[in-house]
Design a protein around this motif. Structure first.
Motif, PDB file in Angstrom:
ATOM      1  N   MET A 135      -3.473  18.983  32.893  1.00 54.13           N
ATOM      2  CA  MET A 135      -3.909  17.705  33.449  1.00 54.13           C
ATOM      3  C   MET A 135      -3.438  17.589  34.894  1.00 54.13           C
ATOM      4  O   MET A 135      -2.330  18.007  35.224  1.00 54.13           O
ATOM      5  CB  MET A 135      -3.377  16.548  32.609  1.00 54.13           C
ATOM      6  N   ARG A 136      -4.295  17.019  35.718  1.00 55.02           N
ATOM      7  CA  ARG A 136      -4.016  16.947  37.156  1.00 55.02           C
ATOM      8  C   ARG A 136      -4.267  15.532  37.663  1.00 55.02           C
ATOM      9  O   ARG A 136      -5.343  14.966  37.451  1.00 55.02           O
ATOM     10  CB  ARG A 136      -4.896  17.945  37.912  1.00 55.02           C
ATOM     11  N   TYR A 137      -3.264  14.966  38.346  1.00 56.77           N
ATOM     12  CA  TYR A 137      -3.382  13.642  38.941  1.00 56.77           C
ATOM     13  C   TYR A 137      -4.214  13.731  40.212  1.00 56.77           C
ATOM     14  O   TYR A 137      -4.010  14.631  41.037  1.00 56.77           O
ATOM     15  CB  TYR A 137      -2.001  13.089  39.261  1.00 56.77           C
ATOM     16  N   MET A 138      -5.155  12.810  40.391  1.00 61.53           N
ATOM     17  CA  MET A 138      -5.986  12.757  41.588  1.00 61.53           C
ATOM     18  C   MET A 138      -5.888  11.357  42.177  1.00 61.53           C
ATOM     19  O   MET A 138      -6.145  10.360  41.491  1.00 61.53           O
ATOM     20  CB  MET A 138      -7.444  13.103  41.261  1.00 61.53           C
ATOM     21  N   SER A 139      -5.517  11.275  43.450  1.00 64.21           N
ATOM     22  CA  SER A 139      -5.406   9.964  44.090  1.00 64.21           C
ATOM     23  C   SER A 139      -6.793   9.363  44.286  1.00 64.21           C
ATOM     24  O   SER A 139      -7.776  10.077  44.485  1.00 64.21           O
ATOM     25  CB  SER A 139      -4.684  10.092  45.430  1.00 64.21           C
ATOM     26  N   GLN A 140      -6.875   8.050  44.201  1.00 58.67           N
ATOM     27  CA  GLN A 140      -8.123   7.352  44.455  1.00 58.67           C
ATOM     28  C   GLN A 140      -7.808   6.011  45.103  1.00 58.67           C
ATOM     29  O   GLN A 140      -6.743   5.436  44.888  1.00 58.67           O
ATOM     30  CB  GLN A 140      -8.931   7.172  43.168  1.00 58.67           C
ATOM     31  N   GLU A 141      -8.745   5.532  45.915  1.00 59.44           N
ATOM     32  CA  GLU A 141      -8.579   4.257  46.590  1.00 59.44           C
ATOM     33  C   GLU A 141      -8.611   3.126  45.559  1.00 59.44           C
ATOM     34  O   GLU A 141      -9.560   3.013  44.785  1.00 59.44           O
ATOM     35  CB  GLU A 141      -9.676   4.049  47.626  1.00 59.44           C
ATOM     36  N   THR A 142      -7.580   2.305  45.537  1.00 59.50           N
ATOM     37  CA  THR A 142      -7.555   1.188  44.592  1.00 59.50           C
ATOM     38  C   THR A 142      -7.375  -0.165  45.269  1.00 59.50           C
ATOM     39  O   THR A 142      -7.622  -1.196  44.632  1.00 59.50           O
ATOM     40  CB  THR A 142      -6.412   1.373  43.574  1.00 59.50           C
ATOM     41  N   ALA A 143      -6.965  -0.198  46.527  1.00 61.42           N
ATOM     42  CA  ALA A 143      -6.700  -1.474  47.200  1.00 61.42           C
ATOM     43  C   ALA A 143      -7.942  -2.368  47.170  1.00 61.42           C
ATOM     44  O   ALA A 143      -9.017  -1.969  47.624  1.00 61.42           O
ATOM     45  CB  ALA A 143      -6.265  -1.235  48.639  1.00 61.42           C
ATOM     46  N   GLY A 144      -7.799  -3.555  46.604  1.00 55.43           N
ATOM     47  CA  GLY A 144      -8.890  -4.512  46.527  1.00 55.43           C
ATOM     48  C   GLY A 144      -9.864  -4.270  45.387  1.00 55.43           C
ATOM     49  O   GLY A 144     -10.766  -5.084  45.173  1.00 55.43           O
ATOM     50  N   ARG A 145      -9.691  -3.189  44.653  1.00 58.74           N
ATOM     51  CA  ARG A 145     -10.593  -2.893  43.545  1.00 58.74           C
ATOM     52  C   ARG A 145     -10.069  -3.510  42.251  1.00 58.74           C
ATOM     53  O   ARG A 145      -8.889  -3.809  42.120  1.00 58.74           O
ATOM     54  CB  ARG A 145     -10.780  -1.388  43.396  1.00 58.74           C
ATOM     55  N   SER A 146     -10.987  -3.675  41.295  1.00 62.61           N
ATOM     56  CA  SER A 146     -10.601  -4.395  40.085  1.00 62.61           C
ATOM     57  C   SER A 146     -11.334  -3.851  38.870  1.00 62.61           C
ATOM     58  O   SER A 146     -12.344  -3.142  38.974  1.00 62.61           O
ATOM     59  CB  SER A 146     -10.910  -5.892  40.245  1.00 62.61           C
ATOM     60  N   VAL A 147     -10.806  -4.199  37.713  1.00 57.84           N
ATOM     61  CA  VAL A 147     -11.428  -3.877  36.436  1.00 57.84           C
ATOM     62  C   VAL A 147     -11.312  -5.117  35.559  1.00 57.84           C
ATOM     63  O   VAL A 147     -10.296  -5.814  35.572  1.00 57.84           O
ATOM     64  CB  VAL A 147     -10.761  -2.645  35.781  1.00 57.84           C
ATOM     65  N   THR A 148     -12.375  -5.407  34.801  1.00 57.07           N
ATOM     66  CA  THR A 148     -12.404  -6.592  33.950  1.00 57.07           C
ATOM     67  C   THR A 148     -12.536  -6.189  32.493  1.00 57.07           C
ATOM     68  O   THR A 148     -13.427  -5.414  32.135  1.00 57.07           O
ATOM     69  CB  THR A 148     -13.558  -7.532  34.331  1.00 57.07           C
ATOM     70  N   LEU A 149     -11.639  -6.719  31.670  1.00 56.46           N
ATOM     71  CA  LEU A 149     -11.659  -6.494  30.236  1.00 56.46           C
ATOM     72  C   LEU A 149     -12.134  -7.758  29.524  1.00 56.46           C
ATOM     73  O   LEU A 149     -11.883  -8.873  29.983  1.00 56.46           O
ATOM     74  CB  LEU A 149     -10.257  -6.143  29.727  1.00 56.46           C
ATOM     75  N   ARG A 150     -12.789  -7.564  28.391  1.00 54.42           N
ATOM     76  CA  ARG A 150     -13.158  -8.699  27.530  1.00 54.42           C
ATOM     77  C   ARG A 150     -12.490  -8.500  26.169  1.00 54.42           C
ATOM     78  O   ARG A 150     -12.595  -7.428  25.580  1.00 54.42           O
ATOM     79  CB  ARG A 150     -14.675  -8.777  27.370  1.00 54.42           C
ATOM     80  N   THR A 151     -11.817  -9.519  25.696  1.00 50.72           N
ATOM     81  CA  THR A 151     -11.127  -9.410  24.411  1.00 50.72           C
ATOM     82  C   THR A 151     -12.120  -9.656  23.277  1.00 50.72           C
ATOM     83  O   THR A 151     -12.715 -10.725  23.189  1.00 50.72           O
ATOM     84  CB  THR A 151      -9.968 -10.414  24.320  1.00 50.72           C
ATOM     85  N   GLU A 152     -12.279  -8.660  22.412  1.00 48.83           N
ATOM     86  CA  GLU A 152     -13.156  -8.794  21.248  1.00 48.83           C
ATOM     87  C   GLU A 152     -12.374  -9.254  20.015  1.00 48.83           C
ATOM     88  O   GLU A 152     -12.956  -9.617  19.001  1.00 48.83           O
ATOM     89  CB  GLU A 152     -13.858  -7.466  20.956  1.00 48.83           C
ATOM     90  N   MET A 153     -11.038  -9.220  20.111  1.00 42.52           N
ATOM     91  CA  MET A 153     -10.139  -9.686  19.066  1.00 42.52           C
ATOM     92  C   MET A 153      -9.042 -10.507  19.738  1.00 42.52           C
ATOM     93  O   MET A 153      -8.881 -10.459  20.958  1.00 42.52           O
ATOM     94  CB  MET A 153      -9.513  -8.492  18.315  1.00 42.52           C
ATOM     95  N   ASP A 154      -8.277 -11.259  18.942  1.00 42.12           N
ATOM     96  CA  ASP A 154      -7.052 -11.855  19.446  1.00 42.12           C
ATOM     97  C   ASP A 154      -6.065 -10.713  19.667  1.00 42.12           C
ATOM     98  O   ASP A 154      -5.786  -9.947  18.735  1.00 42.12           O
ATOM     99  CB  ASP A 154      -6.475 -12.843  18.434  1.00 42.12           C
TER     100      ASP A 154
END
Length: 240
Positions: free
Chosen positions: A155-174
């Motif tokens: 496995m190899r770590y690869m840097s990526q631009e994250t500043a200002g980026r986002s991810v949204t999750l939706r809860t399907e359960m409590d």
């Protein structure tokens, strides 16, 4: 109503978030890594299962359209939006010994809140708040990190631009969510990251038939159906 809070570098957070909510995570800089564990609330014996999640969706990373499955084959979390594109489900979390070796020896007694926390310690402390112990530690999702699996199994770590980026999750359960803003263990940089993550929790719209996560693959639809059936059967039950 939207609840917004920030998890600073090295910090942790946990809480129960009800079904049908959105969790938007925004990186406020680069070298972001927000490790996360998910448990079904209030039945913590059911939790996010990495092998089933990846096997069912034929993937070694997570992004928009994917879901996080529980160890009972249910849809726990959907990734509904993602401007990052690649999140690591394989690398695990940092340890005390690994943190000391890579970033230098620090202790709370001398550095106070500036000491370098590890993922294992953060998870353990937060899980104790919910009557969970270190034996309940599982492989987390490392949001904002990209780790590639090579053909030889490495496995190899690869840097990526994250500043200002986002991810949204939706809860399907409590769900009980446990966050640790600590480095990815495969990140080769020897400077401890300083990036904070902004978290915003709000209400989700009702699931639509054309939902990208529901229709990603047949296994996803079955996982959603398992969740729907379980909640229909639990309706009106006394929860302790």
């Amino acid at each position: 109503m939207t609840k917004v809070f920030t998890v600073q570098a090295g910090e942790k957070w946990s809480g129960i978030i009800g079904r049908g909510r959105l969790i938007n995570m925004k990186a406020l800089g680069n070298r972001s890594n927000l490790s996360a564990l998910f448990f079904h609330a209030p039945y913590f014996s059911e939790r996010y299962n990495m092998p089933d999640t990846l096997k069912a969706q034929h993937s070694a990373y997570l992004t928009q359209g994917h879901i996080l499955m529980s160890d009972q084959g249910k849809a726990m979390i959907s990734i509904t939006e993602d401007s990052v594109g690649w999140h690591d489900p394989l690398s695990g979390y940092t340890t005390r010994s690994g943190t000391d070796a890579k970033y230098g020896l620090t202790r709370y007694q001398t550095e106070r809140n500036n000491w370098y926390r590890s993922g294992a310690e953060n998870f353990t402390v937060e899980m104790y708040r919910h009557q969970l112990t270190p034996r309940d530690l599982t492989t987390p999702v490392n949001f904002f990190s990209k780790v590639v699996c090579e053909l030889d199994g490495s496995m190899r770590y690869m840097s990526q631009e994250t500043a200002g980026r986002s991810v949204t999750l939706r809860t399907e359960m409590d769900v009980l969510v446990v966050f640790s803003n600590t480095p990815n263990p495969f990140d080769p940089d020897t400077g401890y990251p300083t990036t904070a993550i902004e978290i915003a929790v709000s209400d989700a719209r009702p699931l639509q038939e054309d939902d990208c996560c529901l229709n990603y693959c047949a296994e996803n639809r079955r996982a959603f159906e398992n969740t729907w059936n379980a909640y229909e059967l639990m309706r009106g039950a006394i929860q302790s």
